[in-house]
Design an enzyme around this catalytic site. Sequence first.
Site, mmCIF file in Angstrom:
data_model
loop_
_atom_site.group_PDB
_atom_site.id
_atom_site.type_symbol
_atom_site.label_atom_id
_atom_site.label_comp_id
_atom_site.label_asym_id
_atom_site.label_seq_id
_atom_site.Cartn_x
_atom_site.Cartn_y
_atom_site.Cartn_z
ATOM 1 N N ASP A 287 0.768 -1.066 -0.237
ATOM 2 C CA ASP A 287 0.097 0.078 -0.150
ATOM 3 C C ASP A 287 1.187 1.311 0.104
ATOM 4 O O ASP A 287 2.025 1.101 0.248
ATOM 5 C CB ASP A 287 -0.915 -0.038 1.257
ATOM 6 C CG ASP A 287 -1.692 1.183 1.594
ATOM 7 O OD1 ASP A 287 -2.381 1.596 0.505
ATOM 8 O OD2 ASP A 287 -1.655 1.838 2.440
ATOM 9 N N ASP B 139 -0.188 4.994 0.871
ATOM 10 C CA ASP B 139 -0.441 6.185 2.012
ATOM 11 C C ASP B 139 -0.538 5.409 3.353
ATOM 12 O O ASP B 139 -1.187 4.508 3.497
ATOM 13 C CB ASP B 139 -1.739 6.864 1.663
ATOM 14 C CG ASP B 139 -1.821 7.645 0.621
ATOM 15 O OD1 ASP B 139 -1.014 8.634 0.325
ATOM 16 O OD2 ASP B 139 -2.772 7.251 -0.290
#
Length: 239
Positions: A20, A22
């Site tokens: 991922d 953020d």
Amino acid sequence: MNEIMEDPSPLTEPPAFLFDLDGTLIDSVYQHVIAWRNALAEMEIDLAVWRIHRRIGMSGGLFVSALIRETGVDLTAEQAERLQKAHAREYLRQHGSVRPLPGAADLLATLSERGIRWAIATSGRRATAGRALGLLGLPEDTPMVTRDLVRHAKPDPDLFLAAARRLGVHPSATMVVGDSVWDLLAARRAGALGVGLMSGGYGREELERAGAYRVYRDPLDMLEHLDELGVRGGAVIDP
């Protein structure tokens, strides 16, 4: 003394990692929270910051659906689209304050040096997520799957399935690294092992309940414990 027979088709490569973005590689969760708050304020919608934070990591469309449920505000399709565009604009205004998380660049560099494949899979669109490549010192052709490229974002598994295909590996041979329960739910649905990072604001127990096999403070902590994930020196640890 009997010799131990070697598996005729041993796993000779380390697992691939799907990251991922953020809250996992860059410290941007709270910039997204403020961006959503400002976008909502433009439409005179009041939603507590903590409620917004709990939704960071899911797709913008699901965020809007949850917003409608929690506030009772009924948005048209045009208003929902305008809200998401306002969020992107507000986030880009704050992008100057976004920094890589501790150890993020070193973690990716170490994996590459060891011959371990990795990709980034984010619910953000390329217009916003692409700017993170420069922060991490990564080239433009870095394997990255963004919201623009799949039908559904997290907690659906589409992003991670597409990232696995990009690397040419089966999803079951990957480990998904994320900071939110949405990442880990998507990882489970993709058939991948989940690794949780607490750098996005979720606690250890929440991440473990969502399916995290291991939980670390941030990318630096993960880098220092790569052996716990079954890899070292570019090779799978012997069973």
